[in-house]
Design a protein around this motif. Sequence first.
Motif, PDB file in Angstrom:
ATOM      1  N   LEU A  32       0.900  -0.969   0.028  1.00 40.29           N
ATOM      2  CA  LEU A  32       0.113  -0.060   0.017  1.00 40.29           C
ATOM      3  C   LEU A  32       0.917   1.280  -0.024  1.00 40.29           C
ATOM      4  O   LEU A  32       0.551   2.290  -0.346  1.00 40.29           O
ATOM      5  CB  LEU A  32      -0.779   0.049   1.083  1.00 40.29           C
ATOM      6  N   GLY A  33       2.061   1.194   0.442  1.00 44.86           N
ATOM      7  CA  GLY A  33       2.973   2.273   0.544  1.00 44.86           C
ATOM      8  C   GLY A  33       3.214   2.704  -1.198  1.00 44.86           C
ATOM      9  O   GLY A  33       3.424   3.852  -1.313  1.00 44.86           O
ATOM     10  N   VAL A  34       3.156   1.927  -1.946  1.00 47.85           N
ATOM     11  CA  VAL A  34       3.222   2.098  -3.648  1.00 47.85           C
ATOM     12  C   VAL A  34       2.252   2.978  -3.705  1.00 47.85           C
ATOM     13  O   VAL A  34       2.558   4.043  -4.661  1.00 47.85           O
ATOM     14  CB  VAL A  34       3.497   0.726  -4.248  1.00 47.85           C
ATOM     15  N   LEU A  35       0.942   2.541  -3.655  1.00 45.40           N
ATOM     16  CA  LEU A  35      -0.274   3.445  -3.733  1.00 45.40           C
ATOM     17  C   LEU A  35      -0.248   4.803  -3.187  1.00 45.40           C
ATOM     18  O   LEU A  35      -0.400   5.684  -3.776  1.00 45.40           O
ATOM     19  CB  LEU A  35      -1.446   2.526  -3.180  1.00 45.40           C
ATOM     20  N   LEU A  36       0.416   4.815  -1.849  1.00 46.25           N
ATOM     21  CA  LEU A  36       0.708   6.080  -1.291  1.00 46.25           C
ATOM     22  C   LEU A  36       1.481   6.905  -1.880  1.00 46.25           C
ATOM     23  O   LEU A  36       1.148   8.257  -2.317  1.00 46.25           O
ATOM     24  CB  LEU A  36       0.944   5.767   0.147  1.00 46.25           C
ATOM     25  N   ARG A  37       2.500   6.523  -2.416  1.00 44.47           N
ATOM     26  CA  ARG A  37       3.503   7.256  -3.036  1.00 44.47           C
ATOM     27  C   ARG A  37       3.186   7.656  -4.352  1.00 44.47           C
ATOM     28  O   ARG A  37       3.274   8.839  -4.914  1.00 44.47           O
ATOM     29  CB  ARG A  37       4.857   6.426  -3.055  1.00 44.47           C
ATOM     30  N   ASP A  38       2.547   6.715  -5.052  1.00 42.30           N
ATOM     31  CA  ASP A  38       2.073   7.195  -6.518  1.00 42.30           C
ATOM     32  C   ASP A  38       0.973   8.504  -6.374  1.00 42.30           C
ATOM     33  O   ASP A  38       0.983   9.287  -7.060  1.00 42.30           O
ATOM     34  CB  ASP A  38       1.353   6.070  -7.128  1.00 42.30           C
ATOM     35  N   GLY A  39      -0.013   8.073  -5.317  1.00 42.43           N
ATOM     36  CA  GLY A  39      -1.182   9.093  -5.093  1.00 42.43           C
ATOM     37  C   GLY A  39      -0.354  10.432  -4.772  1.00 42.43           C
ATOM     38  O   GLY A  39      -0.857  11.613  -5.332  1.00 42.43           O
TER      39      GLY A  39
END
Length: 405
Positions: free
Chosen positions: A321-328
Motif C-alpha cells: 500500500l506504500g506504493v499506492l500512497l507514493r503514487d498518489g
Amino acid sequence: MTAPARPRTSEQLIRAEEPVLAHNYHPLPVVVARAEGSWVEDVEGNRYLDMLAGYSALNFGHRHPALIEAARRQLDRLTLTSRAFHNDRLAHFAERLAELTGLDMVLPMNTGAEAVESGIKVARKWAYDVKGVPDGRATIVVAAENFHGRTTTIVGFSTDETARAGFGPFTPGFKVVPYNDLAALEAAVDDTTAAVLIEPVQGEAGVIVPDDGYLAGVRELTRRAGCLFVADEIQSGLGRTGRTLAVEHEGVVPDVLLLGKALGGGIVPVSAVVARREVLGVLRPGEHGSTFGGNPLAAAVGSAVVELLETGEFQRRAAELGVLLRDGLTDLIGRGVTGFRARGLWAGVDVDPALGTGREISERLMREGVLVKDTHGSTIRLAPPLTITAEELRSALGALEKVLV
C-alpha cells in the motif's frame, strides 16, 4: 439543587476540558467516542478515516480483534504484580520479542520516553563497565531535528526550541550532529562516546528518510569506534515502513533497539529496550526498574502484537500500500504538494504554504472526514493503520486532492 447537565456535544465537551486540562496539546476540534479498524466516530455520530493511527501506536487499527481478545483474557486473570514477583506472561513476551528482533535480552518498560531514558542509562553503564570510559565522562551522539520524547533529559538534546525553552537546566553528555551526515557523525565520535542514538526515519521532523547507506554507515562507524548503535524505532518500527524494523531496509542490526507505541496495540502503553546480552547484561538488581514495566496485561498484549507481526502480513501490506500512497502523492506534486518523503505507509507531505499551514490543511481534511496531524510549517503527516484498505487509502488521497486543488 439540580446537577448541571453533563456535556454531550463535541463543542460542549471541548469547552469542558478548557479549565481542567493542562494546555500542552492543541487537538483538532473532533471528540472521538468510538472506533473500529481504520475509522473513528465522534459523539455526534460523524465518521472519520484515521490517517494518523496514534503516531503509529495503532498500527493494527482500532480494537484489533486478536489484541482485544488477548487483553480480555488477561483481564480475567491478572493485571499487575510489580516486578517484586514473577508473573506467568513476561518470559514468553520477552522471548518472542527478542526472537522477532534478532537480539538477545529485553528490558520491559511502559512509554516510549521511558524506553529512551532506559536506553541512555544502559548505554552509559555499558560505557563505564565494558568500554572503560572514566566515570562521569560518557557522551552520547544524537541527530539534529530528533524526537525521542518529552522528559527533561531528552528535550535537553532536542533542537526544537518549543520543546526546550523554559525547561532547563539540562543534562550534559550529549553531542548533536546533523542527521544523514556520516562525516559529521564520525567527527563527533571519540573515546568517550558510549552510543550513537538515532531514529532510522525521523518522524516528528516530517518523515525524513535518510540516504541509502546512511544506516549501514552508522553501523560500521560505531563498530569501528567501539560504541553502541542505539536505534529508536518507537515510531518507525513494527511494520510501519514495510519491514518489521526500519533498519532492515539496509540489513542493519543495532546493538540496542528502542520500541514502543505499536507494541501496546493501542490498548495499553508497552515499550522495551531490546539489546545484545553483553549490553543489557550490565544491569544489576536495584539499578533500574518500573512498577508497571512488564506487567502481565502489557505482556499479554505485547505477545499478541508479536504474533501478528510474525506472520509478515502487516509488513507486506505496508510495503504494497506504500506504493499506492507514493503514487498518489506523486500525482499531487505541483498541484498543491511541493514535495513529500515516504517509506511504507508513512509520509511527510509538504503543502504549498500559499494554500495554508499544516494545521489549516488538517482542519480542512477533518471537514472532509479524514484525520491527519500537522508538523512543522505546512507539512502534514500520513500514517494510517496498516489494516487500511486500498479503497480507503484512495479515498484519503482524494480528500487531500480536494482540499488542495
